[in-house]
Design a protein around this motif. Sequence first.
Motif, short mmCIF file in Angstrom:
data_model
loop_
_atom_site.label_atom_id
_atom_site.label_comp_id
_atom_site.label_asym_id
_atom_site.label_seq_id
_atom_site.Cartn_x
_atom_site.Cartn_y
_atom_site.Cartn_z
N UNK A 9 45.07 32.44 46.93
CA UNK A 9 44.21 32.46 48.11
C UNK A 9 43.36 33.72 48.16
N UNK A 10 43.95 34.85 47.83
CA UNK A 10 43.20 36.11 47.84
C UNK A 10 42.11 36.10 46.78
N UNK A 11 42.43 35.62 45.58
CA UNK A 11 41.44 35.59 44.49
C UNK A 11 40.26 34.69 44.86
N UNK A 12 40.54 33.57 45.48
CA UNK A 12 39.46 32.64 45.85
C UNK A 12 38.67 33.16 47.05
N UNK A 13 39.36 33.71 48.03
CA UNK A 13 38.68 34.16 49.26
C UNK A 13 37.82 35.39 49.02
N UNK A 14 38.30 36.31 48.20
CA UNK A 14 37.58 37.57 47.98
C UNK A 14 36.56 37.49 46.85
N UNK A 15 36.39 36.33 46.25
CA UNK A 15 35.33 36.16 45.26
C UNK A 15 35.66 36.63 43.86
N UNK A 16 36.94 36.67 43.50
CA UNK A 16 37.32 37.07 42.14
C UNK A 16 37.46 35.88 41.20
N UNK A 17 37.35 34.68 41.73
CA UNK A 17 37.48 33.48 40.92
C UNK A 17 36.20 33.27 40.12
N UNK A 18 36.30 33.27 38.81
CA UNK A 18 35.13 33.13 37.96
C UNK A 18 34.59 31.72 37.87
N UNK A 19 35.31 30.73 38.42
CA UNK A 19 34.86 29.34 38.33
C UNK A 19 33.90 28.96 39.45
N UNK A 20 33.73 29.84 40.45
CA UNK A 20 32.83 29.55 41.56
C UNK A 20 31.70 30.56 41.54
N UNK A 21 30.52 30.23 42.07
CA UNK A 21 29.40 31.18 42.11
C UNK A 21 29.75 32.42 42.93
N UNK A 22 29.30 33.57 42.44
CA UNK A 22 29.59 34.83 43.12
C UNK A 22 28.56 35.07 44.22
N UNK A 23 29.03 35.40 45.42
CA UNK A 23 28.15 35.63 46.56
C UNK A 23 27.98 37.12 46.86
N UNK A 24 28.72 37.99 46.17
CA UNK A 24 28.61 39.42 46.39
C UNK A 24 28.78 40.14 45.06
N UNK A 25 28.60 41.46 45.09
CA UNK A 25 28.72 42.24 43.86
C UNK A 25 30.13 42.10 43.29
N UNK A 26 30.21 42.01 41.99
CA UNK A 26 31.49 41.76 41.34
C UNK A 26 32.34 43.02 41.27
#
Length: 379
Positions: free
Chosen positions: A216-233
Amino acid sequence: MAAPKMSVGKPTADRLPCNTTSFQKKSRSKLVSIPGTRPSIQNGQLIVSTGVTSLDYVIGGGLAVGTLLLIEEDRYDSYSRMLLKYFLAEGVVCGHELYVASALDHPNDILQELPAPILDDIASPKTEDQAKSCDPESQDAMKIAWRYQHLPKVQTALASSSRFGHYYDVSKTMDPEFCQAARCHGFYLPEHSTAVTSPTATTPETYSSLLNNLQEVIHREGFDGTVPQTKSRNILRIGLHSLGSALWDDDLCCRETPSHGHALTTFLYGLRAMLRSSLSVAVVTVPSHLIQNRALMGNITRLCDTAIALESFRGSERETNPLYKDYHGLLDVRQLPYLNCLVCDLPDNKDLAFKLKRKQFSIEVGLCHHNNPLERVVT
């Protein structure tokens, strides 16, 4: 009818414009640029520092993003816990996000014990003695007298301003304001355990809760590489303390044939699959000296990318052995990762020892023979 003219006899310059586009060199895709990371010189994988520069050198330069490091705890969990703190402290200094899971201590308490970084070791002003040492004649004399000239260049790299990783003072704790500025996600088992695991259950609920929370944390905070990134990596550093112990409702350390024998291996299998598709890197400590079934311990090691084991001299006969008087324990490299290559980068010497010197943790290499003391190579 005249035959068509062939271009075989024409000069190369006349034919070159027709084929120039076919032989253009393809440019490589650029790696993600994230503070605190760099590409590995062995395989081009994006790596981060463990927080211990000598450990980075031993395992091939650092920890690859998307991989898992296993630390087999020493008997009193002193130095393995210290390495975990180094790993988290390096994340705070580099601006990475943290995820800390523990069944014994609250994650906030672990963050308050992180070692203080030494940030002014390069920018400090030079004294008169240091200015004299910069004289060319004195430098030549030092080069001649320097007995470790033939050693790897890792020592000079650690002293340069472009070094990878930082130094830490274990006698001091990190500034609380510095820790509060870091973004940390915690998993404290007493706060997440909802029910007692049934003896007939194949997997303890604790590992399932931990894996679901981490996903849940990986998906919510944008660390999942399979979804488009909405903020700086950024990089997520995951520290999991003392998995497999009885505190995690696991009987792996209590019986030779545990009822949840595949619980930890199942969790590690899911964790490593999750890491492969995310900008995350994990460090897991396991009390291997308490696990009676060595076959299960072998399976746990194989499910991790990198594995090291710590053996402390505390409470053993080696503590009073003159051969090891300058050291606090041994370090064994169990496994190194195979990333983008057929073979892994093996260390030059596997006879490793560690100690606390000048308030810093260091790993050293040498020959463990009766008449040959350990000779320093990496500091």
